[in-house]
Design an enzyme around this catalytic site. Structure first.
Site, PDB file in Angstrom:
ATOM      1  CE1 TYR A 248      -2.307  -3.536   1.312  1.00 64.94           C
ATOM      2  CE2 TYR A 248      -4.137  -2.028   1.098  1.00 64.94           C
ATOM      3  CZ  TYR A 248      -3.657  -3.310   1.199  1.00 64.94           C
ATOM      4  OH  TYR A 248      -4.525  -4.371   1.188  1.00 64.94           O
TER       5      TYR A 248
ATOM      6  CG  ASP B  43      -1.251 -20.544   3.222  1.00 60.81           C
ATOM      7  OD1 ASP B  43      -0.685 -20.016   4.205  1.00 60.81           O
ATOM      8  OD2 ASP B  43      -0.707 -21.442   2.555  1.00 60.81           O
TER       9      ASP B  43
ATOM     10  CG  ASP C  46      -7.558  -4.681   2.848  1.00 58.72           C
ATOM     11  OD1 ASP C  46      -8.722  -4.626   3.276  1.00 58.72           O
ATOM     12  OD2 ASP C  46      -7.183  -4.087   1.821  1.00 58.72           O
TER      13      ASP C  46
ATOM     14  CG  ASP D   8     -13.428  -7.363   3.931  1.00 63.48           C
ATOM     15  OD1 ASP D   8     -13.094  -6.468   4.738  1.00 63.48           O
ATOM     16  OD2 ASP D   8     -14.018  -7.115   2.857  1.00 63.48           O
TER      17      ASP D   8
ATOM     18  CE  LYS E  25       2.246 -18.315   1.527  1.00 67.54           C
ATOM     19  NZ  LYS E  25       1.713 -19.646   1.840  1.00 67.54           N
TER      20      LYS E  25
END
Ligand SMILES: NC(=O)c1ccc[n+]([C@@H]2O[C@H](COP(=O)([O-])OP(=O)(O)OC[C@H]3O[C@@H](n4cnc5c(N)ncnc54)[C@H](O)[C@@H]3O)[C@@H](O)[C@H]2O)c1
Length: 358
Positions: free
Chosen positions: A138, A222, A246, A250, A190
């Site tokens: 970002y 994951d 992010d 959700d 990750k």
């Protein structure tokens, strides 16, 4: 003289203004019940303003906004404009230029019927995610080469700094201690594939050594997406990078009932901070009066807590919990059968009904 809080309000685009109106009604009501004042200043920035003036977020307005005690944002984004133009120019500018390095996202299930998972009880979903908020992909270090040709190259850097990672990780350890529940912090990364995340692994271990009372756990993103569905009860406090946070939040929002309830705080402790629902402008539902304002109401509760109005914040949370446990709302989506305004009314009624916390 009662205390008065100066709030910069940016309703923004799409369903933003609709949900912000209801959240402000709740805010005014709770302020009068708890004896403090609210001085909201509305700012017009968003798609309509851009289309009329070509202004995104002028420097003078940015300086004025940062002079407030807190910022309440609805949502930004409009399909008529270039993808990301306003999201970057308004949301990212506020996050980066105010150095709001923590994106705090509580995930709490208030009533069993709102959870899409089978047999999951409210006491099994109560955790908080600390998402690093100023770095990662970002940061905007990107470029295109030979754009539009068959040889096109597109790049975007994933960027982590020791300072950025450490302050998010430290905030999360402190929070795990303050929550005092499971005293456990889970790092989600990750690092097996994105080797730059070794910085997260090392920082987590080094800072963690200063918090021997907090149990440390680690998951790859994951696997975390699988675990949060299979066993959400295992989480207490989670810390993760900007992009994974992010996405993960959700998913987590669905477990607490959907984007209609999920709220966030963009924080720099001790400085002006920004509070917003985690959802976007949901253009499909704009003007239809079906968006759920509870996520923005919960963002207001987070804002009040940050401003030192902890009793008023808990009062809002208790009212929302009471309303949701009553099962009057079958869902928190656009299909609830209740209008945005009516849900605002129900929250205000619930504020009157539940007793104010001690
Ligand atoms: N912080 C922000 O302002 C923010 C965050 C995410 C997306 N966006 C922007 O918003 C625009 C739309 O993005 P999107 O469609 O991917 O995501 P979105 O969050 O706007 O909507 C996705 C879906 O979630 C549901 N939903 C969202 N808010 C709801 C509410 N209050 N009540 C009930 N249901 C709700 C709707 O079904 C909606 O179609 C894009 O321009 C995107 O860039 C902005």
């Amino acid at each position: 003289m009662p205390k008065s809080h100066r709030i910069a309000v940016i309703p923004g685009d799409g369903i933003g203004p609709e949900v912000v109106d209801e959240a402000l009604r709740v805010l005014e009501r709770v302020a009068s019940m708890h004896g403090f004042g609210i001085q909201p200043t509305r700012y017009p920035y968003g798609a309509e303003h851009y289309l009329k003036t070509r202004e995104i977020l002028p420097d003078a307005a940015f300086s004025e906004i940062r002079g407030h005690d807190a910022i309440l944002l609805g949502a930004i984004g409009d399909p008529r404009l270039e993808i990301g133009l306003l999201e970057f120019g308004i949301i990212a500018k506020l996050r980066f230029d105010l150095d709001l390095f923590v994106n705090l996202r509580p995930v709490r299930l208030y009533a069993e019927h709102l959870c899409p998972l089978k047999d999951v009880k409210p006491e099994q979903v109560d955790f908080v995610v600390v998402r690093e908020n100023t770095e990662d992909a970002y940061a905007g270090m990107r470029g295109f080469f030979k754009k539009g040709t068959p040889d096109e190259i597109a790049t975007q850097e994933i960027l982590f700094t020791r300072k950025g990672v450490e302050r998010a990780v430290r905030y999360a350890f402190e929070l795990a201690r303050k929550r005092g529940k499971r005293k456990k912090l889970t790092l989600i990364d990750k690092a097996n594939a994105i080797r730059a995340m070794d910085l997260w692994t090392r920082t987590f271990a080094e800072v963690g050594a200063e918090y021997p009372d907090i149990a440390r756990d680690h998951q790859y993103i994951d696997a975390a997406c699988m675990y949060v569905v299979r066993e959400p009860a295992q989480y207490d406090t989670v810390v993760t990078s900007n992009m994974f946070g992010d996405i993960f939040t959700d998913l987590a929002a669905m477990i607490q009932g959907g984007l209609g309830i999920a709220a966030s705080g963009n924080l720099h402790p001790g400085r002006v901070s920004l509070f917003e629902p985690i959802h976007g402008s949901a253009p499909k539902y704009t003007g239809r009066g079906v968006a759920n304002p509870i996520a923005t109401v919960m963002a207001v509760a987070m804002m009040l807590d940050y401003l030192g109005e902890g009793r008023a914040a808990r009062h809002i949370e208790d009212a929302v919990a009471d309303l949701l446990r009553s099962r009057r709302l079958p869902s928190l989506g656009t299909d609830s059968g209740f209008s945005t305004r009516k849900i605002g009314d129900l929250v205000i009624e619930a504020l009157d009904q539940v007793s104010a916390p001690a």
